[in-house]
Design an enzyme around this catalytic site. Structure first.
Site, PDB file in Angstrom:
ATOM      1  CE  LYS A 101      -2.454  12.674   4.051  1.00  0.00           C
ATOM      2  NZ  LYS A 101      -2.408  12.439   2.644  1.00  0.00           N
ATOM      3  CE1 TYR A 132      -9.842  14.396   6.414  1.00  0.00           C
ATOM      4  CE2 TYR A 132     -11.394  13.316   7.866  1.00  0.00           C
ATOM      5  CZ  TYR A 132     -11.111  13.935   6.684  1.00  0.00           C
ATOM      6  OH  TYR A 132     -12.094  14.111   5.773  1.00  0.00           O
ATOM      7  CD  GLU A 169     -11.389  13.679  -1.561  1.00  0.00           C
ATOM      8  OE1 GLU A 169     -10.819  14.406  -0.718  1.00  0.00           O
ATOM      9  OE2 GLU A 169     -10.827  13.224  -2.571  1.00  0.00           O
ATOM     10  CG  HIS A 193      -6.626  11.362   6.621  1.00  0.00           C
ATOM     11  ND1 HIS A 193      -5.586  12.061   7.163  1.00  0.00           N
ATOM     12  CD2 HIS A 193      -6.828  11.893   5.382  1.00  0.00           C
ATOM     13  CE1 HIS A 193      -5.175  12.968   6.293  1.00  0.00           C
ATOM     14  NE2 HIS A 193      -5.912  12.882   5.205  1.00  0.00           N
ATOM     15  CE  LYS A 289      -7.997  11.529  -4.426  1.00  0.00           C
ATOM     16  NZ  LYS A 289      -8.446  12.776  -3.826  1.00  0.00           N
ATOM     17  NE  ARG A 299     -23.882   5.163   8.702  1.00  0.00           N
ATOM     18  CZ  ARG A 299     -24.663   6.154   8.295  1.00  0.00           C
ATOM     19  NH1 ARG A 299     -24.163   7.150   7.620  1.00  0.00           N
ATOM     20  NH2 ARG A 299     -25.954   6.155   8.550  1.00  0.00           N
ATOM     21  CD  GLN A 330     -14.474  16.316   5.070  1.00  0.00           C
ATOM     22  OE1 GLN A 330     -13.703  17.066   5.623  1.00  0.00           O
ATOM     23  NE2 GLN A 330     -14.225  15.815   3.875  1.00  0.00           N
ATOM     24  CE1 TYR A 336     -27.626   9.906  11.297  1.00  0.00           C
ATOM     25  CE2 TYR A 336     -26.170  11.792  11.047  1.00  0.00           C
ATOM     26  CZ  TYR A 336     -26.736  10.637  10.537  1.00  0.00           C
ATOM     27  OH  TYR A 336     -26.424  10.214   9.263  1.00  0.00           O
TER      28      TYR A 336
END
Length: 445
Positions: A101, A132, A169, A193, A289, A299, A330, A336
């Site tokens: 990309k 990704y 990030e 992504h 960022k 989520r 990540q 969970y």
């Protein structure tokens, strides 16, 4: 560069971390002996003919398969593909091309790139790589959903209140602003992504695990989505900030970025899938960022239990009592589920606990890097995790109108301090759809 210089450079980062059995040194030597450096111009057919001769010497009459990896600026993709196709294709094996990309900047440029590539290659020779899709937890998404009866019946508007795709990030462009400024966070992260993860998350059960069956279902999801409206998008840009005596630079302080740049380094968006499974469920994305932490996660917030007996034990905050499934891509890969539980004791006090599968604790195995998986797939001709051209068209058609509007109207991003949680506008956007971002809770890990 000589072959020896290339091998020295490669050897510095070469490891045996996936296969740690004996003879690591011998395996490395064996690998390095097969690395060669050949210099030439991207747009010279003569230079590619020289490459072809060199490859034939090494192939020595064996069946030759050739994989070209275009980790080069997009404006020279076509020249390189043309020369590779006409002058350095495999004579008796397969020829494939991996394209990194960005795949264009909007619907028009993406379609033009695809048309140009198809002048020289068939669709099944083109491997559009989105790293990704090679992440372990993204790979596991379909397994989690389609092989566990406890999740499959819940995966719809009846039980899911909203889905959040979060990418952050904790660093800025740090001297790489020249590339980034031309694209911005929506093109860099969201349109590929996060949208790819959304399509995998929301697709119907494919007929089989075959690449085309999976990609067919992803395209159906993308084509069922409403094009994004400007009202449903918030953009931001980080500014300089001093914390703990350290001064963190703003986006436009980067020497590779124009001083008057309006390029967003943060974006949040609300998307909707207009089909029978997901009608009315907000899919919220945010990516940025220079935020307060580094994370990429999905989520899933479930609906409240109807007529819940225990509401008073939670106080007035009903959101605290809702179940939430978190798939953390990540760092520290984990899955969970937040459940309600009684705190031990004589009183009736409820608490939210995590049923936690932390990959590092459960599996001693090394998790392969996403690129390792994807490069191996390309060599084996496995297309499941690569993006098909109609999928790319559908993805761009969602984002192109809003990107054009942002640029034509010169919309000014909302500024947020380096290291913060991003623009306040993202919270207003979520609140409009009765959603609270899940990564802001105190009990969050």
């Amino acid at each position: 560069m000589t072959d020896a210089e290339l091998r020295l450079m490669v050897s510095k980062t070469l490891t045996c971390r996936i296969d740690q059995r004996e003879n690591c040194g011998a395996k490395m030597e064996q690998f390095l002996e097969r690395c060669f450096y050949h210099s030439g111009q991207y747009d010279s057919q003569d230079h590619f003919s020289d490459l072809d001769k060199k490859l034939k010497e090494h192939e020595a009459g064996r069946v030759s398969n050739r994989l070209f990896y275009l980790s080069i600026p997009p404006n020279i993709f076509i020249d390189a593909v043309k020369c590779a196709s006409l002058s350095a294709s495999a004579a008796n094996g397969w020829t494939r091309v991996i394209v990194e990309k960005p795949f264009g900047r909007d619907s028009e440029s993406s379609a033009a790139l695809t048309r140009a590539l198809k002048n020289y290659l068939e669709e099944d020779q083109i491997f559009r790589i989105d790293h990704y899709l090679g992440k372990e937890l993204v790979e596991n998404l379909s397994v989690l959903r389609f092989s566990n009866l406890i999740f499959e019946p819940l995966w719809s508007r009846q039980y899911i209140r909203n889905v959040q795709l979060i990418f952050s990030e904790d660093f800025g462009t740090e001297g790489r602003g020249g590339y980034f400024d031309n694209y911005g966070i929506i093109r860099d992260i969201m349109q590929n992504h996060l949208l790819q993860i959304l399509a995998l998350f929301a697709m119907e059960t494919p007929v089989s695990c075959d690449a085309e069956d999976i990609r067919n279902e992803k395209v159906k999801v993308l084509r069922s989505m409403r094009p994004l409206k400007l009202d449903d998008v918030v953009i931001g840009q980080y500014k300089s900030h001093t914390r703990g005596g350290v001064n963190y630079p703003g986006y436009t302080d980067d020497k590779t970025v124009p001083k008057d740049s309006r390029t967003p380094t943060f974006a949040a968006a609300a998307l909707f899938i207009d089909n029978s499974r997901w009608d009315g469920v907000p899919f919220l994305m945010k990516a940025g960022k220079a935020l307060h932490n580094r994370r990429a996660e999905i989520r899933v917030q479930f609906r409240h239990v109807p007529g819940n007996l225990y509401n008073k034990n939670f106080g007035t905050d009903l959101d605290q009592a809702t179940n939430e499934l978190v798939i953390r891509v990540q760092p520290d890969e984990a899955i969970y589920l937040k459940i309600n539980n009684k705190v031990p004791g004589l009183g009736m006090r409820l608490d939210r606990s995590n049923l936690n599968l932390l990959y590092a604790a459960r599996y001693a195995k090394e998790i392969p890097d996403a690129y390792e998986r994807l490069l191996l797939d390309a060599i084996e001709g496995e297309r499941r995790l690569f993006i098909r051209s109609d999928e790319l068209d559908a993805a761009w058609s969602l984002f192109t109108p809003v990107l054009k509007e942002i640029e034509e109207n010169k919309i000014i991003p909302e500024y947020y301090p380096y290291g913060s949680r991003g623009p306040v506008g993202a919270h207003y956007l979520a609140a409009r759809y009765n959603v609270r971002w899940g990564d802001l809770g105190l009990d969050d890990q």
